[in-house]
Design a protein around this motif. Structure first.
Motif, PDB file in Angstrom:
ATOM      1  N   GLY A 142       0.915  -1.366   0.003  1.00  0.00           N
ATOM      2  CA  GLY A 142      -0.030  -0.062   0.055  1.00  0.00           C
ATOM      3  C   GLY A 142       1.039   1.288  -0.070  1.00  0.00           C
ATOM      4  N   THR A 143       2.220   0.986  -0.031  1.00  0.00           N
ATOM      5  CA  THR A 143       2.959   2.366  -0.161  1.00  0.00           C
ATOM      6  C   THR A 143       3.845   2.473  -1.056  1.00  0.00           C
ATOM      7  OG1 THR A 143       5.222   1.559   0.896  1.00  0.00           O
ATOM      8  CG2 THR A 143       3.295   2.051   2.340  1.00  0.00           C
ATOM      9  N   ASP A 144       4.559   3.449  -1.545  1.00  0.00           N
ATOM     10  CA  ASP A 144       5.492   3.646  -2.609  1.00  0.00           C
ATOM     11  C   ASP A 144       6.899   3.095  -2.484  1.00  0.00           C
ATOM     12  OD1 ASP A 144       6.422   5.603  -1.203  1.00  0.00           O
ATOM     13  OD2 ASP A 144       5.827   7.070  -2.479  1.00  0.00           O
ATOM     14  N   ALA A 145       7.248   2.846  -1.159  1.00  0.00           N
ATOM     15  CA  ALA A 145       8.453   2.402  -0.828  1.00  0.00           C
ATOM     16  C   ALA A 145       9.319   1.319  -1.775  1.00  0.00           C
ATOM     17  CB  ALA A 145       8.494   1.929   0.696  1.00  0.00           C
ATOM     18  N   LYS A 146       8.594   0.270  -2.109  1.00  0.00           N
ATOM     19  CA  LYS A 146       9.412  -0.692  -2.737  1.00  0.00           C
ATOM     20  C   LYS A 146       9.645  -0.120  -4.404  1.00  0.00           C
ATOM     21  CE  LYS A 146      10.834  -4.773  -4.035  1.00  0.00           C
ATOM     22  NZ  LYS A 146      12.260  -5.062  -3.612  1.00  0.00           N
ATOM     23  N   ALA A 147       8.639   0.461  -4.770  1.00  0.00           N
ATOM     24  CA  ALA A 147       8.468   1.153  -6.238  1.00  0.00           C
ATOM     25  C   ALA A 147       9.682   2.011  -6.229  1.00  0.00           C
ATOM     26  CB  ALA A 147       7.167   1.664  -6.485  1.00  0.00           C
ATOM     27  N   LYS A 148       9.822   3.111  -5.157  1.00  0.00           N
ATOM     28  CA  LYS A 148      10.834   3.938  -5.151  1.00  0.00           C
ATOM     29  C   LYS A 148      12.355   3.137  -5.021  1.00  0.00           C
ATOM     30  CE  LYS A 148       9.100   8.018  -3.359  1.00  0.00           C
ATOM     31  NZ  LYS A 148       8.630   9.040  -2.442  1.00  0.00           N
ATOM     32  N   GLU A 149      12.355   2.083  -4.360  1.00  0.00           N
ATOM     33  CA  GLU A 149      13.638   1.487  -4.332  1.00  0.00           C
ATOM     34  C   GLU A 149      14.102   0.777  -5.771  1.00  0.00           C
ATOM     35  OE1 GLU A 149      13.412  -1.744  -1.137  1.00  0.00           O
ATOM     36  OE2 GLU A 149      14.797  -2.755  -2.446  1.00  0.00           O
ATOM     37  N   VAL A 150      13.062   0.392  -6.465  1.00  0.00           N
ATOM     38  CA  VAL A 150      13.152  -0.378  -7.703  1.00  0.00           C
ATOM     39  C   VAL A 150      13.462   0.739  -8.784  1.00  0.00           C
ATOM     40  CG1 VAL A 150      11.992  -1.494  -9.648  1.00  0.00           C
ATOM     41  CG2 VAL A 150      11.962  -2.456  -7.420  1.00  0.00           C
ATOM     42  N   CYS A 151      12.577   2.095  -8.737  1.00  0.00           N
ATOM     43  CA  CYS A 151      12.908   2.947  -9.690  1.00  0.00           C
ATOM     44  C   CYS A 151      13.981   3.689  -9.582  1.00  0.00           C
ATOM     45  CB  CYS A 151      11.582   3.783  -9.382  1.00  0.00           C
ATOM     46  SG  CYS A 151      10.028   3.175 -10.380  1.00  0.00           S
ATOM     47  N   LYS A 152      14.675   3.987  -8.440  1.00  0.00           N
ATOM     48  CA  LYS A 152      15.738   4.952  -8.334  1.00  0.00           C
ATOM     49  C   LYS A 152      16.849   4.427  -9.354  1.00  0.00           C
ATOM     50  CE  LYS A 152      18.412   7.186  -4.932  1.00  0.00           C
ATOM     51  NZ  LYS A 152      19.006   7.281  -3.879  1.00  0.00           N
ATOM     52  N   PRO A 153      17.454   3.099  -9.253  1.00  0.00           N
ATOM     53  CA  PRO A 153      18.498   2.675 -10.411  1.00  0.00           C
ATOM     54  C   PRO A 153      17.942   2.823 -11.694  1.00  0.00           C
ATOM     55  CG  PRO A 153      17.841   0.933  -8.887  1.00  0.00           C
ATOM     56  CD  PRO A 153      17.015   2.102  -8.413  1.00  0.00           C
ATOM     57  N   LEU A 154      16.845   2.930 -11.913  1.00  0.00           N
ATOM     58  CA  LEU A 154      16.335   3.156 -13.004  1.00  0.00           C
ATOM     59  C   LEU A 154      16.210   4.518 -13.670  1.00  0.00           C
ATOM     60  CD1 LEU A 154      13.271   0.392 -13.185  1.00  0.00           C
ATOM     61  CD2 LEU A 154      15.486  -0.164 -14.152  1.00  0.00           C
ATOM     62  N   GLY A 155      16.586   5.389 -12.814  1.00  0.00           N
ATOM     63  CA  GLY A 155      16.558   6.923 -13.211  1.00  0.00           C
ATOM     64  C   GLY A 155      15.079   7.346 -13.156  1.00  0.00           C
ATOM     65  N   LEU A 156      14.235   6.593 -12.425  1.00  0.00           N
ATOM     66  CA  LEU A 156      12.778   7.082 -12.340  1.00  0.00           C
ATOM     67  C   LEU A 156      12.508   7.843 -11.001  1.00  0.00           C
ATOM     68  CD1 LEU A 156      11.104   4.035 -14.182  1.00  0.00           C
ATOM     69  CD2 LEU A 156      11.761   6.218 -15.171  1.00  0.00           C
ATOM     70  N   SER A 157      11.274   8.843 -10.947  1.00  0.00           N
ATOM     71  CA  SER A 157      11.127   9.284  -9.873  1.00  0.00           C
ATOM     72  C   SER A 157       9.552   8.678  -9.709  1.00  0.00           C
ATOM     73  CB  SER A 157      10.728  10.745  -9.923  1.00  0.00           C
ATOM     74  OG  SER A 157      11.974  11.415 -10.036  1.00  0.00           O
ATOM     75  N   VAL A 158       9.236   8.436  -8.411  1.00  0.00           N
ATOM     76  CA  VAL A 158       7.827   7.869  -8.277  1.00  0.00           C
ATOM     77  C   VAL A 158       7.079   9.020  -7.601  1.00  0.00           C
ATOM     78  CG1 VAL A 158       6.604   6.064  -7.248  1.00  0.00           C
ATOM     79  CG2 VAL A 158       8.579   5.725  -8.125  1.00  0.00           C
ATOM     80  N   ARG A 159       5.834   9.432  -8.050  1.00  0.00           N
ATOM     81  CA  ARG A 159       5.168  10.105  -7.209  1.00  0.00           C
ATOM     82  C   ARG A 159       3.692   9.559  -7.257  1.00  0.00           C
ATOM     83  NH1 ARG A 159       6.405  16.330  -9.400  1.00  0.00           N
ATOM     84  NH2 ARG A 159       8.520  16.402  -8.660  1.00  0.00           N
ATOM     85  N   GLY A 160       2.871  10.082  -6.475  1.00  0.00           N
ATOM     86  CA  GLY A 160       1.288   9.932  -5.989  1.00  0.00           C
ATOM     87  C   GLY A 160       0.593  10.200  -7.298  1.00  0.00           C
ATOM     88  N   THR A 161      -0.698   9.506  -7.169  1.00  0.00           N
ATOM     89  CA  THR A 161      -1.758  10.058  -8.435  1.00  0.00           C
ATOM     90  C   THR A 161      -2.021  11.407  -8.460  1.00  0.00           C
ATOM     91  OG1 THR A 161      -3.329   8.988  -7.035  1.00  0.00           O
ATOM     92  CG2 THR A 161      -2.444   7.570  -8.574  1.00  0.00           C
ATOM     93  N   GLY A 162      -1.750  12.160  -7.154  1.00  0.00           N
ATOM     94  CA  GLY A 162      -2.249  13.515  -7.099  1.00  0.00           C
ATOM     95  C   GLY A 162      -1.028  14.586  -7.405  1.00  0.00           C
ATOM     96  N   GLY A 163      -0.056  13.925  -7.893  1.00  0.00           N
ATOM     97  CA  GLY A 163       1.310  14.722  -7.944  1.00  0.00           C
ATOM     98  C   GLY A 163       2.166  14.575  -6.867  1.00  0.00           C
ATOM     99  N   GLU A 164       3.272  15.470  -6.816  1.00  0.00           N
ATOM    100  CA  GLU A 164       4.337  15.324  -5.692  1.00  0.00           C
ATOM    101  C   GLU A 164       3.470  15.477  -4.190  1.00  0.00           C
ATOM    102  OE1 GLU A 164       6.912  18.840  -5.658  1.00  0.00           O
ATOM    103  OE2 GLU A 164       8.662  17.444  -5.378  1.00  0.00           O
ATOM    104  N   HIS A 165       4.217  14.559  -3.285  1.00  0.00           N
ATOM    105  CA  HIS A 165       3.867  14.412  -1.977  1.00  0.00           C
ATOM    106  C   HIS A 165       2.574  14.053  -1.764  1.00  0.00           C
ATOM    107  CE1 HIS A 165       6.916  18.293  -2.033  1.00  0.00           C
ATOM    108  NE2 HIS A 165       7.387  17.027  -1.829  1.00  0.00           N
ATOM    109  N   THR A 166       1.934  13.087  -2.811  1.00  0.00           N
ATOM    110  CA  THR A 166       0.551  12.734  -2.619  1.00  0.00           C
ATOM    111  C   THR A 166       0.664  11.166  -2.683  1.00  0.00           C
ATOM    112  OG1 THR A 166       0.082  12.512  -4.968  1.00  0.00           O
ATOM    113  CG2 THR A 166      -0.640  14.652  -3.848  1.00  0.00           C
ATOM    114  N   PRO A 167      -0.267  10.399  -2.053  1.00  0.00           N
ATOM    115  CA  PRO A 167      -0.115   8.944  -1.844  1.00  0.00           C
ATOM    116  C   PRO A 167      -0.385   8.203  -3.303  1.00  0.00           C
ATOM    117  CG  PRO A 167      -2.268   9.705  -0.839  1.00  0.00           C
ATOM    118  CD  PRO A 167      -1.458  10.764  -1.339  1.00  0.00           C
ATOM    119  N   ILE A 168      -0.168   7.050  -3.564  1.00  0.00           N
ATOM    120  CA  ILE A 168      -0.195   6.216  -4.525  1.00  0.00           C
ATOM    121  C   ILE A 168      -1.689   5.982  -4.733  1.00  0.00           C
ATOM    122  CG2 ILE A 168       2.023   5.495  -4.668  1.00  0.00           C
ATOM    123  CD1 ILE A 168       0.829   2.707  -3.848  1.00  0.00           C
ATOM    124  N   GLY A 169      -2.258   5.407  -5.731  1.00  0.00           N
ATOM    125  CA  GLY A 169      -3.809   5.113  -5.802  1.00  0.00           C
ATOM    126  C   GLY A 169      -3.698   3.645  -5.294  1.00  0.00           C
ATOM    127  N   ALA A 170      -5.211   3.624  -4.640  1.00  0.00           N
ATOM    128  CA  ALA A 170      -5.349   2.279  -3.827  1.00  0.00           C
ATOM    129  C   ALA A 170      -5.209   0.933  -4.759  1.00  0.00           C
ATOM    130  CB  ALA A 170      -6.723   2.263  -3.548  1.00  0.00           C
TER     131      ALA A 170
END
Ligand code: ADP
Ligand code: ARG
Length: 379
Positions: A312-340
């Motif tokens: 239910g969090t973006d923790a794993k996605a962020k870990e995986v995305c960092k070495p891919l050069g990608l940022s992860v944000r929520g569905t409402g943009g920066e500093h918002t939660p991911i979609g259910a």
């Protein structure tokens, strides 16, 4: 001039710098703000540099912790900003930014089709941050300058509205235009909330502590709003973190469509008399935040990765995305939660010392790599 901000005594300022540095060694503002440099400045420069760095002192958890107040700040305070910029963007000192929108050779003859990656339609968006040479950056604007900026932009929006391929409408939050002058484009709270939900308008900036302590959200909601084309796909924000955020957004499968359309509208905007974008010789397009310099571009998609967001969090996605050069944000943009349902917003992190065409290509490759990781996580 924006409301005065009292510059602290030098001893107090550097006691705070040390405190923040201890609390968060990754705060680049306190990492690179040295007493020696600060003391080499005259009083006027000290007070302007203090306004630039106040956000990083008020918010220890900042990764950058500074915003420019005037386009010239990147030159005036180069001994400070250069270090922040080279560190954040992982670049060699002396690098020079190059602008290049020609995406005709990326992907398959310029086409970046996500169906080739086994995906269906995605919500795609590309935005650039832009500021005009002739205005202060938003952190230093006062209410009158914000209103003057809005009124000047209306002339540009009229030009777009007169073009049948755009048409469109202006939505403004300015309660009035000062001295009892009514704002003809004012929308009510209900319409504003509807536009935020539809990702057309930006969120209440005054609720963002980083922007607030930099003065970027001051006088909220004066001078804030957007223009949106009739088909809903082209949007120009005015009065957010940058004076202008110009974007193209739609559901589709070919990433190049939003990229190419953004370039067309940008050329139209840039050709309007009086709209000269602030640029720096080394850093390309000037933005409030050093993170957006160069292209000012964020190219994103909303994409579902339920396996990588199982908790239910973006923790794993962020870990995986960092070495891919990608940022992860929520569905409402920066500093918002991911979609259910596990939907996240991903975008290439790079903005500076990269060509625009390479950002959109990097988004495509990033999607491919991320979906491979999602598949692995399902096995
Ligand atoms: P910015 O992209 O300008 O840095 P945010 O991250 O806060 O600012 O996003 C601004 C708005 O754009 C938010 O409503 C966000 O959900 C929306 N947005 C970003 N990317 C997409 C996308 N690919 N599809 C739909 N909405 C998007
Ligand atoms: N000022 C904040 C920090 O330093 C956010 C920086 C990036 N985000 C942005 N909207 N500019 O962490």
């Amino acid at each position: 001039m924006a409301a005065a901000v009292e510059t602290p005594m030098t001893d107090d300022l550097f006691a705070k710098v040390d405190e923040v540095k201890q609390a968060n060694p990754d705060n680049r503002c306190t990492k690179y703000l040295t007493r020696e440099y600060y003391e080499s400045l005259d009083d006027e420069q000290k007070s302007l540099l203090y306004r630039c760095v106040k956000t990083g002192l008020d918010n220890a958890d900042s990764g950058l912790g500074c915003y420019a107040m005037k386009p010239s700040d990147y030159e005036t305070f180069a001994p400070f900003f250069d270090k922040v910029i080279y560190d954040y963007h992982g670049a060699e000192e002396g690098s020079k930014h190059v602008t290049d929108w020609d995406a005709s050779t990326v992907g398959d003859g310029g086409v970046l089709d996500v169906t080739k990656l086994g995906l269906e339609e995605l919500s795609m968006r590309v935005r650039v941050g832009r500021n005009l040479k002739s205005f202060n950056l938003p952190g230093l604007m006062d209410k009158a300058e914000r209103i003057r900026f809005e009124q000047m932009m209306l002339k540009a929006f009229e030009k777009l509205q007169a073009d049948a391929s755009y048409g469109g409408k202006v939505y403004s939050l300015s309660p009035d235009w000062g001295e009892g002058v009514a704002n003809p484009n004012l929308i009510d709270d209900e319409k504003y909330n509807e536009l935020v939900k539809a990702h057309v308008m930006f969120k209440d900036m005054d609720a963002d502590p980083y922007l607030k302590s930099a003065g970027i959200s001051s006088d909220w909601p004066y001078g804030r709003g957007c223009w949106q084309s009739d088909d809903g796909q082209c949007i120009i924000w005015f009065g957010e973190e940058d004076q202008l955020r110009i974007m193209c957004m739609k559901r589709g499968t070919k990433l190049n469509e939003v990229f190419d359309r953004l370039k067309v509208i940008l050329d139209v905007v840039e050709s309007i008399e009086g709209l000269e974008f602030a640029k720096s010789d080394n850093y390309g397009y000037v933005t409030s935040c050093p993170s957006n310099l160069g292209t000012g571009m964020r190219a994103s998609v909303h994409i579902k990765i339920p396996m990588l967001t199982k908790d239910g969090t973006d923790a794993k996605a962020k870990e995986v995305c960092k070495p891919l050069g990608l940022s992860v944000r929520g569905t409402g943009g920066e500093h918002t939660p991911i979609g259910a349902d596990g939907t996240v917003d991903i975008s290439p992190r790079a903005r500076l010392f990269i060509k625009e065409r390479d950002i959109i290509a990097a988004l495509y490759v990033g999607i491919e790599n991320l979906m491979a990781k999602e598949k692995e996580a399902a096995e």
